[in-house]
Write a protein that holds these residues in place. Sequence first.
Motif, PDB file in Angstrom:
ATOM      1  N   GLU A  41      65.269  34.029  20.647  1.00 42.41           N
ATOM      2  CA  GLU A  41      64.574  35.122  19.963  1.00 42.41           C
ATOM      3  C   GLU A  41      63.419  35.639  20.816  1.00 42.41           C
ATOM      4  OE1 GLU A  41      65.059  36.803  16.988  1.00 42.41           O
ATOM      5  OE2 GLU A  41      66.972  35.920  17.548  1.00 42.41           O
ATOM      6  N   ASP A  42      62.661  34.676  21.358  1.00 39.70           N
ATOM      7  CA  ASP A  42      61.553  35.060  22.232  1.00 39.70           C
ATOM      8  C   ASP A  42      62.080  35.854  23.417  1.00 39.70           C
ATOM      9  OD1 ASP A  42      59.947  33.703  20.571  1.00 39.70           O
ATOM     10  OD2 ASP A  42      59.786  31.900  21.819  1.00 39.70           O
ATOM     11  N   LEU A  45      62.761  39.284  22.433  1.00 43.65           N
ATOM     12  CA  LEU A  45      61.507  40.012  22.238  1.00 43.65           C
ATOM     13  C   LEU A  45      60.928  40.421  23.580  1.00 43.65           C
ATOM     14  CD1 LEU A  45      60.044  40.668  19.655  1.00 43.65           C
ATOM     15  CD2 LEU A  45      58.506  38.761  20.101  1.00 43.65           C
ATOM     16  N   HIS A  46      61.002  39.499  24.532  1.00 40.96           N
ATOM     17  CA  HIS A  46      60.420  39.856  25.820  1.00 40.96           C
ATOM     18  C   HIS A  46      61.260  40.899  26.551  1.00 40.96           C
ATOM     19  CE1 HIS A  46      58.011  39.764  29.304  1.00 40.96           C
ATOM     20  NE2 HIS A  46      59.123  39.735  30.023  1.00 40.96           N
ATOM     21  N   GLN A  48      62.810  43.174  25.358  1.00 42.48           N
ATOM     22  CA  GLN A  48      62.549  44.488  24.765  1.00 42.48           C
ATOM     23  C   GLN A  48      61.464  45.243  25.511  1.00 42.48           C
ATOM     24  OE1 GLN A  48      61.614  44.484  20.604  1.00 42.48           O
ATOM     25  NE2 GLN A  48      63.742  44.099  20.101  1.00 42.48           N
ATOM     26  N   SER A  57      68.923  44.647  20.165  1.00 39.21           N
ATOM     27  CA  SER A  57      68.299  44.717  18.847  1.00 39.21           C
ATOM     28  C   SER A  57      69.316  44.890  17.736  1.00 39.21           C
ATOM     29  CB  SER A  57      67.288  45.843  18.809  1.00 39.21           C
ATOM     30  OG  SER A  57      67.943  47.065  18.970  1.00 39.21           O
ATOM     31  N   ASN A  58      70.538  45.270  18.052  1.00 35.14           N
ATOM     32  CA  ASN A  58      71.518  45.412  16.993  1.00 35.14           C
ATOM     33  C   ASN A  58      72.388  44.179  16.826  1.00 35.14           C
ATOM     34  OD1 ASN A  58      70.719  47.807  16.063  1.00 35.14           O
ATOM     35  ND2 ASN A  58      72.217  49.024  17.172  1.00 35.14           N
ATOM     36  N   GLU A  59      71.970  43.087  17.459  1.00 33.59           N
ATOM     37  CA  GLU A  59      72.734  41.854  17.317  1.00 33.59           C
ATOM     38  C   GLU A  59      72.157  41.037  16.176  1.00 33.59           C
ATOM     39  OE1 GLU A  59      75.408  41.457  18.864  1.00 33.59           O
ATOM     40  OE2 GLU A  59      75.048  43.255  20.053  1.00 33.59           O
ATOM     41  N   SER A  60      73.034  40.488  15.371  1.00 31.90           N
ATOM     42  CA  SER A  60      72.525  39.721  14.245  1.00 31.90           C
ATOM     43  C   SER A  60      72.146  38.321  14.717  1.00 31.90           C
ATOM     44  CB  SER A  60      73.591  39.626  13.167  1.00 31.90           C
ATOM     45  OG  SER A  60      74.728  38.988  13.696  1.00 31.90           O
ATOM     46  N   ASN A  61      71.271  37.710  13.957  1.00 25.05           N
ATOM     47  CA  ASN A  61      70.884  36.333  14.267  1.00 25.05           C
ATOM     48  C   ASN A  61      71.992  35.387  13.827  1.00 25.05           C
ATOM     49  OD1 ASN A  61      68.404  36.821  15.418  1.00 25.05           O
ATOM     50  ND2 ASN A  61      67.462  37.077  13.426  1.00 25.05           N
TER      51      ASN A  61
END
Lengths: 349, 838
Positions: A41-42, A45-46, A48, A57-61
């Motif tokens: 996740e980090d 975020l980075h 990005q 960003s359109n990938e689900s967790n």
Amino acid sequence: MKEDLVFNLDHGYAEGLCRGFRSGILKSTDYHNLVQCETLEDLRLHLQSTDYGNFLSNESNPLTVNVIDDRLREKIVQEFQHLRNISYEPLSTFLDYITYGYMIDNIVLLITGTLHQRAIGDLLPRCHPLGSFEQLGAITVADTPAQLYTAVLVDTPLAPYFIDCISEHDLDELNVEIIRSTLYKAYLEDFYNFCKNLGGVTAEVMCEILAFEADRRAFMITINSFDTGLTQDDRAKLYPTCGHLHPDGLQELRRTDNYEGVRDVASRYPQYKVLFDGSGTNTGDKTIEDRFFEHEVKLNMNAFLRQFHFGIFYAYLKLKEQENRNIIWIAECISQKHRARIDNYIPIF
Amino acid sequence: MSTSSIFRSEQMTLCQLFLQPDAAYSSIAELGELSIVQFRDLNPNVNSFQRKFVNELRRCEEMERKIRFLESEIKKEEIPIVDTNENPDAPKPRELVDLEAMIDKLDYDLKQINTNSDALRKNFNELTELKFNLAMTQGFFQQVDPNGNGMFNDMTEEITDETQRMTSGGMKLGFVSGVISRERMNSFERMLWRVCRGNVFLKSAEIPQLIEDPTTGEKAHKIVFVVFFQGEQLKTRIQKICEGFRANIYPCPENGNERRELTMGLMTRLEDLNVVINQTEDHRQRILIETSRLIRLWKIKLIKIKSIYFTMNMFNNDIARKCFIAECWIPTSYLEQVQLALRKGSEISGNVQVSTILHQITTNEKPPTYHKLNKFTQGFQNLVDAYGVASYREINPMSFVLITFPFLFAVMFGDAGHGLIVTLFALWMVLKEDYLKDKGKNQEVWRIFFGGRYIILLMGIFSIYTGLIYNDVFSKSMNLFGSSWKVKFDDNILLKDGAVTLEPNPRPYSAAEHYVQMYSGNPYPIGLDPVWQISENKITFTNSAKMKFAIIIGIMQMSFGVFLSLGNHLYFKHYYAIFLEFIPQIIFLLSIFGYLIILIFYKWTTYLAEQATDAPSLLIHLINMMLMSYPTDDSKTPKSIVVFYNHQRIIQTILLIVAVICIPWLLIGKPIYIIVQRKKKTNSTELVHQESEASNDIEMHEQNEPHQEVDMSEVWVEQGIHTIEYFLGCISHTASYLRLWALSLAHAQLSEVLWTMVLRIGLSMGGIGLGGVALFMVFTTWSTLTVFILLLMEGLSAFLHALRLHWVEFQSKFYKGEGYPFVPFSFQSILEEAAAEN
């Protein structure tokens, strides 16, 4: 000079675009931040905040390394294909040449996969999209190299490279590796000559890179072939002859039968001596493959120092691939909580 | 001094907020609505993923992703998204959970429906392909079946023969049938041929309509094929090839009756499927319509939440005191409003006992520049900011640019007709403002025009004014008040040759006894007398006048700029600069160029028509003043270059000497002052220390500057550059203002050329029919050229020149522009940005 004057007429836009893409390559500060990430996740975020933007960003967790890998590859393929679509001759042929390498890999991947009884439907998505061609899916029809040639490859640009491996032997793993190496040898030599004929800065830059590529293949073939029953003569047939090692070094490589011998051969070439000296087989040491990668990155970066040539397109693709390998390496280390070797990526800038 | 004024940016205060953790969220939400606080990042060295509220941000992002998914589904169905223009408040943190649950559920439901309907659809598509497969192969087999009718072609005959032979020989002729996409057909066929060495027979037919591919769901052209072959080995090969080319193989019974039965069964299944698919579609549609009503509100709420947490990530977390510490810039005049908002935020969160503490702190840091603007002044401020954002509290030239910019533009663009068109266009934009605001958001050029609508309006109005002064309307003059000149020559003079001279002096002509008064004695009431329109020396006359205007306007604007620098020196208490910078500058400017203006007015007012030949030539006089060479006053030298008032020589010499003295004055004054100051400081450091403590923050800032000890050589170099720039600038800038004349001339001439070369052709055509049509066509050309060349191109050029005159010639006299803009935390601007991205 004259070529430089008119270069921008046809290829200026593509070159500008490529240089623009290049500035999106991650810097060492980015890597520094990436290795600090605790979770994928980090990492997302980075990334990005870099040139990758919202590509994840359109990938689900939960995010997996495979997804990251797919998206990375998708992005680079998209960029390359855009460049290919806007290119004019001879740049488009040049770019096509780059894809041939991927074609060879795909063919080998499929044949090995089928040998291991994997369904073609599972294998096809794993092929590199840049090396995909229409007949690729039907490759399983072939049982022998001759069939492979007549049924599948005869219509592809790889056909002329395949002439040397037509035989009626059944396909087995050693055979496949030999086919790969023979194809690659022919491909590299052809690509080398193509670049040489283009002349100008392109020839200077690309011949340097391709010569290294040829030598690397020669080294790796030798090292990997040590206990495999491949005779020296067979081995020698696989060496690409467009590198710096040709002809003396290749002759000597043919005769060697251990790693030390290879190292001796390399020590006669200053640029390779450094690489072999800096590598080792102990844990913690850099492997010779990593050293080769580093050297490749350096050559590719140098390509951007010259202007008005096609080398940057090749170099960009290769650098981006290295970057993808780095990101995946870091992502793997993070996801497997194995942070000890996370710094073993190969920085680009 | 009042804290807010149109001439300077707002006074700013750096504040520390001590926020209770419970109240922080709602307080920040209130501030976001208020949009007047700029937060500073107190953790610049912390990675974005190591900050405190990263989990909340991540949740928001996850929700945003889901909303994007919902939105794309809504768009796919072409359902309009309801926009109620509502602006919901940022939801409380606990409402976030509800929102999350709601979005999650929708997302889950929709995905479920999608997988279901995908499966159904895949099934449906496969069956459709099978249906076509059966229907088309039916055709192939029928051709084969009727034996011996002689109707079939060679190929089928061959096959039939073969079939017969094979069946008779006990061997079976197998076949594989399937569907393949059209673009793969060619290579598929070729590969079949190669692999099977020609031992197959392929029959194919194109499906007449686009059908959806079962795997991708996209519509594509497809081909039904049947491959006839013999032997099992070939069969596996063919199947492999089919697989490789992603051809879908469908079973096809050999027997005609079985085929028919299969088809019938297929039809009923397709029908059933259709019903089910329609039902799922309806359900999906309902959910999406429901979502489309709320999705906009959700998006706004999420953006607000996200920005709040993003802001809170910039705060310091004081663990000992259990509170967040934020630092922010607030315009001093808004402090009370901010206090109110903070109190309201605490109340909303239900925490009334401990309210948020706002603590003003003094700092040496340069505050951001914030101007209170409205939609009228905004455009002009943008012009100024494009050069550089004003340093904190320095004089903001916007309020002067407001008038001088359109005026200088109009001086260059002077044509009442063109001005009228520009005015009407701008007026339309201004009046229809609300309607046009949301139109053409992606049209960059239109946004530029619309953003500058008030500037354009003023430019248009001023152009009408200068057009009247120049008496230019589409290059023609208007005789509104009646010319002051009457042509009263008699016929034999008028018929004699082409040109006559109108004499301002009443005197006899052509040996007549009495003179005729041709000039009424009163000048034309406003602007240029229309009689000049028909005179041959119009350009000579207007050039002289416009050039003088240009110089007068330029010198006045530049001296005004220098006086504004006096305002800055006084405000910042740089009293030394008044004596060491302002005074030498203004003296230099006025003693040479100010003097020139006085001469211009003197010449205009003193010399009457009869003395016209004796009027001094100002250019020569200025040159002589510089060279200090004065021609002797004898009969040979023309009257225009000899001294024309008493003590002229001595006055000019004094002015010149004073001007020259200003140069070293400006050059060495400030550095020497700095040297003296530093000496003093080293002698009495303690004194300075005390002073700085007593003074307020701005003075402290000034006092602290010398502490940074700039190298003396740097001071010298800087002052040297500054001096050269100013004195050379005075000369070159004055010359630069001549562009006012040059562009005005160009504009007038261009529009005249357009009139004589284009429109006159139409006007001079005879006949009502032919002339009318010709005029109609010529007018089209003329008006198009007028709009594109004279209005757009010339307008743009005049705009740029006016801009340059303001940025370089005017603002260089006083404006530093080294500030940075105030960017308040504002939901509105964040939402606008987000909307612009989509």
